[in-house]
Structures are given as C-alpha cells and as structure tokens.
Scaffold this active site. Structure first.
Site, mmCIF file in Angstrom:
data_model
loop_
_atom_site.group_PDB
_atom_site.id
_atom_site.type_symbol
_atom_site.label_atom_id
_atom_site.label_comp_id
_atom_site.label_asym_id
_atom_site.label_seq_id
_atom_site.Cartn_x
_atom_site.Cartn_y
_atom_site.Cartn_z
ATOM 1 N N TYR A 50 0.834 -1.208 0.000
ATOM 2 C CA TYR A 50 0.000 0.000 0.000
ATOM 3 C C TYR A 50 0.863 1.251 0.000
ATOM 4 O O TYR A 50 1.936 1.261 0.580
ATOM 5 C CB TYR A 50 -0.893 0.026 1.243
ATOM 6 N N GLY A 99 -24.304 3.114 -3.494
ATOM 7 C CA GLY A 99 -25.171 3.632 -4.533
ATOM 8 C C GLY A 99 -24.625 4.828 -5.280
ATOM 9 O O GLY A 99 -25.255 5.329 -6.219
ATOM 10 N N LYS A 100 -23.414 5.260 -4.938
ATOM 11 C CA LYS A 100 -22.917 6.508 -5.522
ATOM 12 C C LYS A 100 -22.490 6.386 -6.980
ATOM 13 O O LYS A 100 -22.297 7.402 -7.642
ATOM 14 C CB LYS A 100 -21.762 7.060 -4.684
ATOM 15 N N GLY A 110 -17.257 0.834 -2.562
ATOM 16 C CA GLY A 110 -18.150 1.983 -2.597
ATOM 17 C C GLY A 110 -19.385 1.776 -3.450
ATOM 18 O O GLY A 110 -20.333 2.571 -3.390
ATOM 19 N N LEU A 126 -21.833 -0.358 -3.232
ATOM 20 C CA LEU A 126 -23.059 -0.591 -2.470
ATOM 21 C C LEU A 126 -23.593 0.653 -1.763
ATOM 22 O O LEU A 126 -24.698 0.632 -1.230
ATOM 23 C CB LEU A 126 -22.845 -1.732 -1.468
ATOM 24 N N SER A 144 -13.438 -4.978 1.487
ATOM 25 C CA SER A 144 -14.418 -4.494 0.504
ATOM 26 C C SER A 144 -15.853 -4.742 0.964
ATOM 27 O O SER A 144 -16.683 -5.248 0.188
ATOM 28 C CB SER A 144 -14.194 -5.136 -0.866
#
Length: 347
Positions: A53, A243-244, A239, A241, A234
């Site tokens: 990372y 809805g964005k 992200g 789920l 996850s």
C-alpha cells in the site's frame, strides 16, 4: 464496540477494523493520523495495512501507508493500544518494484519483507502477519471458477510456515494470517500447522459483501469450525453498495472515478441491478445503503472483523457507527431473496 477473539489467540479485536490503504494516495499523512486517532477513540483497536500500500499499487507509493502508520505510532505513543496487521506481497506482474521483481514466500523474501515493514511501521513487532495472496495460481480477484495450472515454481508451504515460526520465536511477529485464500489453501495450511507444530493461521482476509458472498460457499464452515475467522475486506464493494456509482455516476474524488481500471471487478453484469435492489431495501427499512452493507458483514457468524475504508471523516464515522446496528430478521429474509436473483455478481 464489540470485541471478538482473533482465532485461538488471547487477542480480542474490534468488530470494526480500520483499513488504511488510502493513506499516501487518496489521504494525506495528516488525514491518516486523524483517522487513526478518531478510530481509537471510538474503540477500534485493530488496524490493517500491507507492504504494497498505497492503492493502487505502484513503485512511487510502495510502503507509504506503513510509513504513515509509523509516524503516527511514534508521535502518539499508542502502539500498545493497537493490534496491528500487515501483509507480505505475493507474486504478480505489477510488483516488479518489490525485492527482486518476483516476490516469493521463501525465507529470503519473507525475512526481508518483515524487517522492512517493522522499520516503516516504527515498531518492534507485528501482531498479525498475513500472506497477501497465494503464491500458487488460484481463482481469486474476480474469479469464481477454478482453472488448474500445472505450475509451477511456488514455495512449499512447509518452508513458508517454518520461516514464520522462526519470526515468531524472534519476536518480530506474533501471529499468522492468510489473505485471498481458498478453502483448500486454508485447510492445507491449518492441517500442516497442526501436524508439524508450526504457526496456525488465525484469520483469513478475503473479500466479502452483498455483491460477493462466495466466502460462504466453502470458507464459512472452515472459519467457524477451525477458529480461523474472516477479516472481511471491501464490505461495501469498493463503494458500489453506497449507490454513488448508479446510473453511470462518477463522483469527484471517488475511488473508481480516480482509478477505474483497478476496481473493475465491482462493475460487472447484474451488479447495478443488485445494488439498486439492496438500496431499495435499505430505504424501506430506514438504513443508508452503505450502513446496510456494513451491518450485514458485521453480523455474520464467521466474521471476526470488518475492514472498513474511508477517505473522509464523515465516511469513517458512519462506518464505525454500524458496529452498533442490527438488521431485523424480516430484512435479512429480503436480502436473501435479492441474493437468489443476483448471486455473486462481483466475485
């Protein structure tokens, strides 16, 4: 905050784990420090990172997230308040910048990786050291079907776990975990460890969310019966789920807006239809879509901890709030109906 046993160890980790892969890419060092301070205040005692990372992985940011955590450890003096997990990179074309360009789980590579992580993290020990993904070919990262490959040059598991045993004896790591592992791989490692007196895996960090429940097929029983619980990553499918991203939306600064090629596995056929269905259920029962998704993960019997990720403090606050939420039985029944219609669209 609820705390759960980490495998068969004496450690108890918060049901919410702070994921950190955005530190050094989407989040600055100062923002990472703010997140860690806040999470600890809210009772989150479990932080997860990896040597590769920030994400998406590239040579310029390799190890940067561990460095951000390390400066927080030094400045805060709160190392003893946190159960810290990191991971060693497995093989892959994207990691030509790691060690000799062909990462392995052998003695040379694991020893070098641990020493480098300890230095970046500014700590003397790592509580949970995880194999980031199998060295052998498997059906992970967006694949459901297994296609066998006659390999292959992968390090025998006996050697890998013997190295990890030595690192435990040296005090550099405390416990061992798996990641992106299969039912066969998990049981093989457990059986090998039990038979040879080597470190027993205490957890398996795999993707798990309403769009990818493949963990339930073979690994859920292993997790429960073998005390090798899921560290779910996850939990809101990158992200999706929330809805964005519905109707082709590309919110400014969002992960899949910035790095569309790195998270394409969450944008597959039926994913949008399933997301719409779950968002509708969330609204009907008074939940934000992301809260519904996180709470579902939190409350599974095989879940040890849910690794949340946030780029804003508002996101972090709402993610942690889900530790106190429950889903009514009637809502769980409705979720199963949607799952039957759209089963694992994003493995």
């Amino acid at each position: 905050m609820e705390y759960r046993p980490l495998g068969r160890t004496d450690l108890r980790v918060s049901v919410i784990c702070l994921g950190t892969m955005t530190y050094g890419e989407q989040n600055s060092e100062a923002e990472g420090h703010e997140q860690m301070d806040y999470a600890l205040e809210r009772g989150v005692n479990f932080f997860d990172t990896a040597e590769m990372y920030s994400v998406p992985p590239r040579a310029e940011t390799y190890g940067r997230t561990e460095e951000v955590i390390g400066t927080w450890v030094k400045a805060s003096g709160k190392r003893d308040k946190v159960i810290l997990a990191t991971k060693v990179v497995g093989p892959g074309e994207r990691f030509a910048h790691v060690r000799d360009g062909n990462p392995k789980f052998n003695r040379e590579h694991i020893t070098a990786a641990v020493d480098a992580s300890l230095k970046r993290l500014q700590t003397d020990y790592i509580d949970l050291y995880q194999l980031h993904w199998p060295e052998r070919s498997t059906n992970t990262f967006g694949k459901l079907n297994y296609v066998h490959a006659e390999e292959q040059d992968w390090t025998p598991l006996e050697e890998t776990f013997a190295v990890l045993a030595d690192l435990i004896k040296e005090g550099k790591i405390r416990h061992v975990g798996l990641s992106n592992e299969t039912p066969w791989g998990t049981m093989k490692c457990i059986a090998l460890s039990d038979a040879m007196g080597l470190p027993r895996p205490v957890s398996v960090q795999n993707p798990y969310n309403l769009l990818n429940r493949s963990f339930e097929v073979g690994l859920a029983e292993v997790a429960i019966r073998e005390d090798c619980g899921l560290l779910a990553y996850s939990p809101i499918a990158g992200g999706v789920l929330s809805g964005k991203y519905l109707d082709g939306a590309q919110p400014e600064g969002a992960r899949m807006t910035l790095f569309p090629g790195n998270f394409s596995r969450y944008l597959k056929p039926n994913a949008e239809e399933a997301t719409i269905a779950y968002a509708k259920l969330a609204k009907e029962y008074g939940f934000a879509p992301a809260d519904l998704a996180n709470t579902f993960v939190n409350t599974r019997q095989f879940t040890t901890s849910n690794i949340i990720g946030a780029t804003t403090m508002k996101q972090l606050e709402s993610n942690i709030d889900t530790a106190e939420m429950v889903l009514p039985e009637v809502l769980l029944e409705e979720i199963e109906k949607v799952n039957q219609l759209y089963s694992n669209p994003c493995p």
